[in-house]
Scaffold this active site. Structure first.
Site: not given
Ligand code: PGA
Length: 248
Positions: A9, A11, A94, A96, A165, A171, A209
């Site tokens: 991803n 982003k 997601h 976000e 998630e 993140g 992460s």
């Molecule tokens: P991350 O993000 O690996 O940076 O924690 C994962 C995601 O949001 O899909």
């Protein structure tokens, strides 16, 4: 055993130049992976990425879709448009987008419907916040989020990918322990089993992460069928290491 899925991803990261360097680096290092690898990229780069991924080693993914098919929806992108660029996966719901774009469970469920109708596999994200985990609501939250998708999609549910998630792990560098993740994955598997005879077919991937150091342990869990990788997917070596853990 089904093939694991490792989906990047990206982003809102990338540039024409950076995408090319990253993708060429991955292709050079991947060889012939024994797991499925997908890159979910910002929509403006789909044409570039379709070209870069034309050898088929990795699949192309998007990060969101409209719930509508066409029309007066400024800024939105339809499934049909994504299909024109060879998109195979789309991330839906997601955290976000749930957080910054107020996407509700019902909207996520409709987007999943739209993706399935258009022949694109939705990667449906569910996960609890830190406050919800601390209040003991993890299972209730993820089950509610998945239930909305199951309710709207009936027997087609066996065609989705689920991504667990935990919001507090995204993140932040804080990963759910393999045990914490497995517990939630097992709950989601049971929920899918109650909804379809083909629950075993549904990959349930972990995100939050995931990195080169923790991927092997996470991916060794019985109900963890892959990963949705943010930060670590932007670095060639880190992403290749995660893919190699999934390929074992
Ligand atoms: P991350 O993000 O690996 O940076 O924690 C994962 C995601 O949001 O899909």
């Amino acid at each position: 055993m089904k093939k694991k899925l490792i989906a990047a991803n990206w982003k809102m990261n990338g540039s024409l130049q950076a995408n090319e360097a990253l993708t060429r680096g991955l292709i050079a290092g991947l060889g012939a992976p024994t797991c499925e690898v997908a890159l979910c990229v910002p929509a403006v780069y789909l044409a570039q990425m379709q070209d870069l991924l034309s050898d088929g080693t990795m699949s192309l993914g998007a990060q969101d879709i409209s719930e509508h098919e066409a029309g007066a929806y400024t800024g939105e992108i339809s499934t049909t448009m994504l299909r024109e660029f060879g998109v195979r996966y789309v991330i839906v719901g997601h955290s976000e987008r749930r957080q910054y774009h107020a996407e509700s469970d019902a909207l996520v469920a409709r987007k999943v419907q739209r993706a399935l109708a258009g022949g694109i596999t939705p990667i449906v994200c569910v996960g609890e916040t830190l406050a919800q985990r601390e209040a003991g609501q993890t299972v209730e939250v993820v089950k509610r989020q998945l239930a909305a998708v199951i309710h709207a999609n009936g027997h087609c549910i066996s065609e989705i990918v689920v991504a667990y998630e935990p919001v507090w792990a995204i993140g932040t560098g804080k990963t759910a322990s393999a045990e914490q993740a497995q517990q939630v994955h097992a709950v989601l598997r049971l929920q899918l089993q109650a909804a379809t005879a083909h629950a075993e077919r549904v990959p349930i991937v972990y995100g939050g992460s995931m990195n080169a150091a923790n991927a092997a342990e996470l991916l060794a869990q019985a109900d963890i069928d892959g990963g949705l990788v943010g930060g670590a997917s932007l670095k060639v070596q880190d992403f290749l290491s995660i893919v190699s853990c999934a390929a074992q």
